[in-house]
Scaffold this active site. Structure first.
Site, PDB file in Angstrom:
ATOM      1  N   TYR A  51       0.856  -1.190   0.000  1.00  0.00           N
ATOM      2  CA  TYR A  51       0.000   0.000   0.000  1.00  0.00           C
ATOM      3  C   TYR A  51       0.890   1.238   0.000  1.00  0.00           C
ATOM      4  CZ  TYR A  51      -3.159   3.629   1.682  1.00  0.00           C
ATOM      5  OH  TYR A  51      -3.874   4.793   1.819  1.00  0.00           O
ATOM      6  N   HIS A  52       0.558   2.219  -0.843  1.00  0.00           N
ATOM      7  CA  HIS A  52       1.382   3.414  -1.020  1.00  0.00           C
ATOM      8  C   HIS A  52       0.852   4.557  -0.157  1.00  0.00           C
ATOM      9  CE1 HIS A  52       4.014   6.306  -2.810  1.00  0.00           C
ATOM     10  NE2 HIS A  52       4.354   5.527  -3.823  1.00  0.00           N
ATOM     11  N   GLY A  53       1.640   4.993   0.821  1.00  0.00           N
ATOM     12  CA  GLY A  53       1.273   6.158   1.624  1.00  0.00           C
ATOM     13  C   GLY A  53       1.562   7.449   0.889  1.00  0.00           C
ATOM     14  N   GLU A 124      -2.462   6.654  -5.729  1.00  0.00           N
ATOM     15  CA  GLU A 124      -2.847   6.243  -4.378  1.00  0.00           C
ATOM     16  C   GLU A 124      -2.158   7.114  -3.331  1.00  0.00           C
ATOM     17  OE1 GLU A 124      -3.761   1.952  -3.128  1.00  0.00           O
ATOM     18  OE2 GLU A 124      -1.647   2.220  -2.569  1.00  0.00           O
TER      19      GLU A 124
END
Length: 271
Positions: A51-53, A124
């Site tokens: 998951y890309h912050g 994202e």
């Protein structure tokens, strides 16, 4: 040959020094932990899907920890705009960051390396929020890579990542239209808060020749959503993420699940 060997030694020592600095920062500033490191093979290839912050600082930390504890470097796919930044060429050469095509990614894995890809990418990063919705927009390139290279996929998620850095939260539609035109990060962020970070590496999803790329994408998305639902307070709270630094406060799942918060992948499965 001597010059080539000297160059390799230079990069190896340089990477170790940088990794030690990043790891010290991770431990001191975020109390950084990695849970599930045993799910990453000691040797041989694997694809880490994460998951890309707002800023992928967790991948800097994870790569540093992997390099120091396992002597393994995680090759990483970066957005093309990065390679237009001054000085990025040296960084990318040292840490093997590349824009990546399906074939180049397959080649990296066939050489026995670890490779990290975020299907959500910059989109994202820019437009995700503290509900941790996956914004993959039907991207299946990573699934094609895994299927062609015949490697396991390791789902990856870092707890409180959106509480460390966030978007400003206003003019979202304006910045989304602007991003779709220029294709570079334009949405302002703020943060740098010393919240607790824990990176969770899930059980490997083994290669299955019977899965289509689309089916594999859904399977991986579900695995990451499960990590989010199990380990992330929803919606995320900066205050509670700061309190997570204290031993008395351990994150527990609260609020709606990722699926009910409107994940694009979950919506597609529901349809």
């Amino acid at each position: 040959m001597r010059a080539v060997q000297t160059d390799r030694n230079f990069w190896r020592v340089g990477r170790k020094i940088v990794a030690a600095i990043w790891d010290a920062h991770a431990r001191i500033y975020h109390g950084y932990e990695v849970i599930g490191l045993d799910n990453v093979p000691q040797e041989g290839p694997a694809l880490i899907v994460y998951y890309h912050g707002a800023i992928p600082i967790d991948m800097y930390y994870l790569n540093s920890r992997m390099l120091l504890q396992r002597e393994r470097l995680i090759y990483t796919i970066g957005d093309r705009f990065l390679f237009k930044l001054p000085g990025w060429g040296t960084i990318s050469e040292a840490f093997h960051v590349s824009p990546g095509t399906v074939q180049s990614c397959v080649s990296i894995l066939r050489d026995g390396n670890l490779l990290a890809i975020s299907p959500g990418g910059v989109y994202e990063a820019q437009f995700g929020d503290h509900y941790y919705e996956l914004l993959w927009r039907n991207r299946v390139g990573f699934a094609k890579v895994a299927q062609e290279a015949k490697v396991p996929i390791i789902p990856c998620f870092t707890q409180n990542l959106r509480e460390g850095f966030r978007q400003v939260g206003i003019f979202r539609k304006f910045f989304m239209r602007l991003y779709n035109k220029v294709r570079i990060p334009v949405y302002p962020i703020y943060g740098g808060f010393p919240v607790k970070f824990r990176t969770y590496l899930g059980k490997p999803i083994d290669y299955d020749e019977n899965l289509t790329p689309h089916e594999l994408q859904i399977k991986v998305a579900t695995a990451i959503e499960d990590l989010i639902n199990q380990h992330q307070r929803l919606p995320g709270s900066i205050l509670m993420a700061l309190l997570d630094r204290l031993p008395a406060f351990k994150s527990q799942r609260k609020g709606n699940t990722c699926a009910s918060s409107g994940s694009e992948i979950s919506k597609e499965k529901a349809e």
